[in-house]
Write a protein that holds these residues in place. Structure first.
Motif, PDB file in Angstrom:
ATOM      1  N   UNK A  85       0.845  -1.182   0.020  1.00 47.14           N
ATOM      2  CA  UNK A  85      -0.076  -0.012  -0.209  1.00 47.14           C
ATOM      3  C   UNK A  85       0.840   1.237   0.035  1.00 47.14           C
ATOM      4  N   UNK A  86       1.799   1.305   0.931  1.00 50.69           N
ATOM      5  CA  UNK A  86       2.977   2.306   0.959  1.00 50.69           C
ATOM      6  C   UNK A  86       3.578   2.658  -0.358  1.00 50.69           C
ATOM      7  N   UNK A  87       3.825   1.524  -1.331  1.00 50.93           N
ATOM      8  CA  UNK A  87       4.518   1.844  -2.393  1.00 50.93           C
ATOM      9  C   UNK A  87       3.509   2.219  -3.388  1.00 50.93           C
ATOM     10  N   UNK A  88       2.332   1.868  -3.316  1.00 49.45           N
ATOM     11  CA  UNK A  88       1.325   2.306  -4.323  1.00 49.45           C
ATOM     12  C   UNK A  88       1.013   3.703  -4.167  1.00 49.45           C
ATOM     13  N   UNK A  89       0.816   4.199  -2.819  1.00 48.26           N
ATOM     14  CA  UNK A  89       0.593   5.476  -2.721  1.00 48.26           C
ATOM     15  C   UNK A  89       1.894   6.500  -3.034  1.00 48.26           C
ATOM     16  N   UNK A  90       3.016   6.204  -2.682  1.00 55.08           N
ATOM     17  CA  UNK A  90       4.291   6.922  -2.948  1.00 55.08           C
ATOM     18  C   UNK A  90       4.429   6.720  -4.515  1.00 55.08           C
ATOM     19  N   UNK A  91       4.413   5.729  -5.081  1.00 60.67           N
ATOM     20  CA  UNK A  91       5.010   5.662  -6.562  1.00 60.67           C
ATOM     21  C   UNK A  91       3.925   5.600  -7.524  1.00 60.67           C
ATOM     22  N   UNK A  92       2.742   5.297  -7.035  1.00 60.45           N
ATOM     23  CA  UNK A  92       1.550   5.465  -8.269  1.00 60.45           C
ATOM     24  C   UNK A  92       0.410   6.468  -7.952  1.00 60.45           C
ATOM     25  N   UNK A  93       0.806   7.362  -6.787  1.00 63.24           N
ATOM     26  CA  UNK A  93      -0.118   8.490  -6.594  1.00 63.24           C
ATOM     27  C   UNK A  93      -1.468   7.937  -6.196  1.00 63.24           C
ATOM     28  N   UNK A  94      -1.882   6.764  -5.526  1.00 60.58           N
ATOM     29  CA  UNK A  94      -3.036   6.031  -5.386  1.00 60.58           C
ATOM     30  C   UNK A  94      -3.346   6.708  -4.023  1.00 60.58           C
ATOM     31  N   UNK A  95      -4.729   6.772  -3.887  1.00 63.20           N
ATOM     32  CA  UNK A  95      -5.248   7.099  -2.433  1.00 63.20           C
ATOM     33  C   UNK A  95      -5.240   6.164  -1.651  1.00 63.20           C
ATOM     34  N   UNK A  96      -5.008   6.181  -0.509  1.00 62.28           N
ATOM     35  CA  UNK A  96      -4.724   5.470   0.706  1.00 62.28           C
ATOM     36  C   UNK A  96      -5.952   4.046   0.589  1.00 62.28           C
ATOM     37  N   UNK A  97      -7.181   4.494   0.749  1.00 63.93           N
ATOM     38  CA  UNK A  97      -8.012   3.179   0.850  1.00 63.93           C
ATOM     39  C   UNK A  97      -7.990   2.506  -0.327  1.00 63.93           C
ATOM     40  N   UNK A  98      -7.993   2.954  -1.651  1.00 65.38           N
ATOM     41  CA  UNK A  98      -7.622   2.095  -2.866  1.00 65.38           C
ATOM     42  C   UNK A  98      -6.603   1.456  -2.650  1.00 65.38           C
ATOM     43  N   UNK A 123      -4.282  -5.467  -0.376  1.00 67.80           N
ATOM     44  CA  UNK A 123      -4.820  -6.624   0.298  1.00 67.80           C
ATOM     45  C   UNK A 123      -5.120  -7.629  -0.638  1.00 67.80           C
ATOM     46  N   UNK A 124      -5.796  -7.316  -1.905  1.00 71.17           N
ATOM     47  CA  UNK A 124      -6.128  -8.431  -2.865  1.00 71.17           C
ATOM     48  C   UNK A 124      -4.820  -9.034  -3.487  1.00 71.17           C
ATOM     49  N   UNK A 125      -3.579  -8.288  -3.441  1.00 71.21           N
ATOM     50  CA  UNK A 125      -2.492  -8.859  -3.964  1.00 71.21           C
ATOM     51  C   UNK A 125      -1.711  -9.482  -3.079  1.00 71.21           C
ATOM     52  N   UNK A 126      -1.693  -9.431  -1.916  1.00 71.14           N
ATOM     53  CA  UNK A 126      -0.641  -9.581  -0.680  1.00 71.14           C
ATOM     54  C   UNK A 126      -1.090 -10.625   0.093  1.00 71.14           C
ATOM     55  N   UNK A 127      -2.576 -10.657   0.482  1.00 70.35           N
ATOM     56  CA  UNK A 127      -2.919 -11.312   1.716  1.00 70.35           C
ATOM     57  C   UNK A 127      -2.771 -12.824   1.319  1.00 70.35           C
ATOM     58  N   UNK A 128      -2.246 -13.611   2.210  1.00 67.27           N
ATOM     59  CA  UNK A 128      -2.174 -14.883   2.217  1.00 67.27           C
ATOM     60  C   UNK A 128      -1.737 -15.653   3.417  1.00 67.27           C
ATOM     61  N   UNK A 129      -2.310 -16.771   3.821  1.00 72.07           N
ATOM     62  CA  UNK A 129      -2.061 -17.441   5.007  1.00 72.07           C
ATOM     63  C   UNK A 129      -1.987 -19.031   4.379  1.00 72.07           C
ATOM     64  N   UNK A 130      -0.482 -19.288   4.380  1.00 70.72           N
ATOM     65  CA  UNK A 130      -0.087 -20.523   3.932  1.00 70.72           C
ATOM     66  C   UNK A 130      -0.668 -21.914   4.471  1.00 70.72           C
ATOM     67  N   UNK A 131      -1.221 -21.797   5.813  1.00 66.74           N
ATOM     68  CA  UNK A 131      -1.559 -22.924   6.363  1.00 66.74           C
ATOM     69  C   UNK A 131      -2.874 -22.880   6.983  1.00 66.74           C
ATOM     70  N   UNK A 132      -3.616 -22.040   6.367  1.00 65.30           N
ATOM     71  CA  UNK A 132      -5.225 -21.906   6.456  1.00 65.30           C
ATOM     72  C   UNK A 132      -6.154 -22.435   5.542  1.00 65.30           C
ATOM     73  N   UNK A 133      -7.258 -22.967   5.906  1.00 65.04           N
ATOM     74  CA  UNK A 133      -8.187 -23.363   4.841  1.00 65.04           C
ATOM     75  C   UNK A 133      -8.811 -22.120   4.176  1.00 65.04           C
ATOM     76  N   UNK A 134      -9.687 -22.487   3.169  1.00 64.94           N
ATOM     77  CA  UNK A 134     -10.114 -21.243   2.648  1.00 64.94           C
ATOM     78  C   UNK A 134     -11.079 -20.739   3.136  1.00 64.94           C
TER      79      UNK A 134
END
Length: 208
Positions: free
Chosen positions: A63-76, A82-93
């Motif tokens: 999120x910090x990268x997107x805000x700083x380098x792509x001028x994206x608004x914080x909520x966006x 979250x869509x790109x990075x959220x992952x729990x390797x040992x959790x069920x779906x």
């Protein structure tokens, strides 16, 4: 501040060892826990929550990268991260979706409450390394914020239940010391509790 005893390889005292800031905090909290985790590599077993702290940090870093380098608004930026990075390797779906929904809600609430701070993000995951007695301390500062008159180093925590205030304070102060060796003098420090959207100031004054 006492450094952990040297590891099981029985290094002589004059030989430098490297410790992460997390290892120093673990040792400060409980030397036996430090020995189990860092020297004996004891594993507590697999839990569906394993990787939760890491994925939270990954979301905030992206999120910090997107805000700083792509001028994206914080909520966006938070939503995309979250869509790109959220992952729990040992959790069920099912478990992952339930926990992920909670984390996403917390990240959005934090970003919404701290919009101005999110826009002040200058660097994320800045690597530090500096000497301390017969050792080298290493780590990564979560985020550096810029201001008109100050630089601020901030550490993200999932909650205030895992780390005591004194431990979080020491970690931020160690980051400030390490950053000073890079020529980045911090005027402020803080710890952000993501689950509560709270930010606690930390005093940081150091001259290398």
């Amino acid at each position: 501040f006492l450094l952990p005893e040297h590891n099981s390889l029985n290094k002589p005292l004059e030989e430098l060892s490297a410790y992460s800031t997390r290892e120093l905090i673990d040792y400060r909290r409980c030397p036996f826990h430090y020995r189990l985790a860092s020297q004996w590599r004891y594993s507590q077993g697999i839990s569906p929550f394993m990787g939760y702290g890491e994925t939270m940090h990954s979301c905030l870093q992206r999120a910090g990268d997107l805000i700083k380098n792509q001028d994206m608004e914080p909520l966006e930026a938070v939503e995309k991260a979250y869509e790109e990075k959220f992952f729990l390797p040992f959790a069920s779906q099912e478990f992952s979706e339930r926990v992920g929904a909670t984390l996403n809600k917390q990240l959005r609430a934090f970003a919404e409450k701290n919009v101005s701070d999110m826009h002040r993000i200058d660097e994320v995951e800045t690597r530090i390394e500096f000497p301390l007695e017969n050792a080298t301390v290493t780590g990564r500062a979560d985020v550096i914020l810029t201001g008109e008159e100050a630089l601020e180093v901030r550490d993200y925590k999932t909650s205030d239940k895992v780390f005591e205030d004194a431990d979080s304070t020491l970690q931020v102060q160690l980051y400030a010391v390490g950053l000073s060796y890079l020529g980045k003098m911090m005027n402020k420090g803080s710890v952000a509790n993501i689950s509560e959207s709270q930010i606690k100031p930390v005093g940081v004054t150091y001259t290398a």
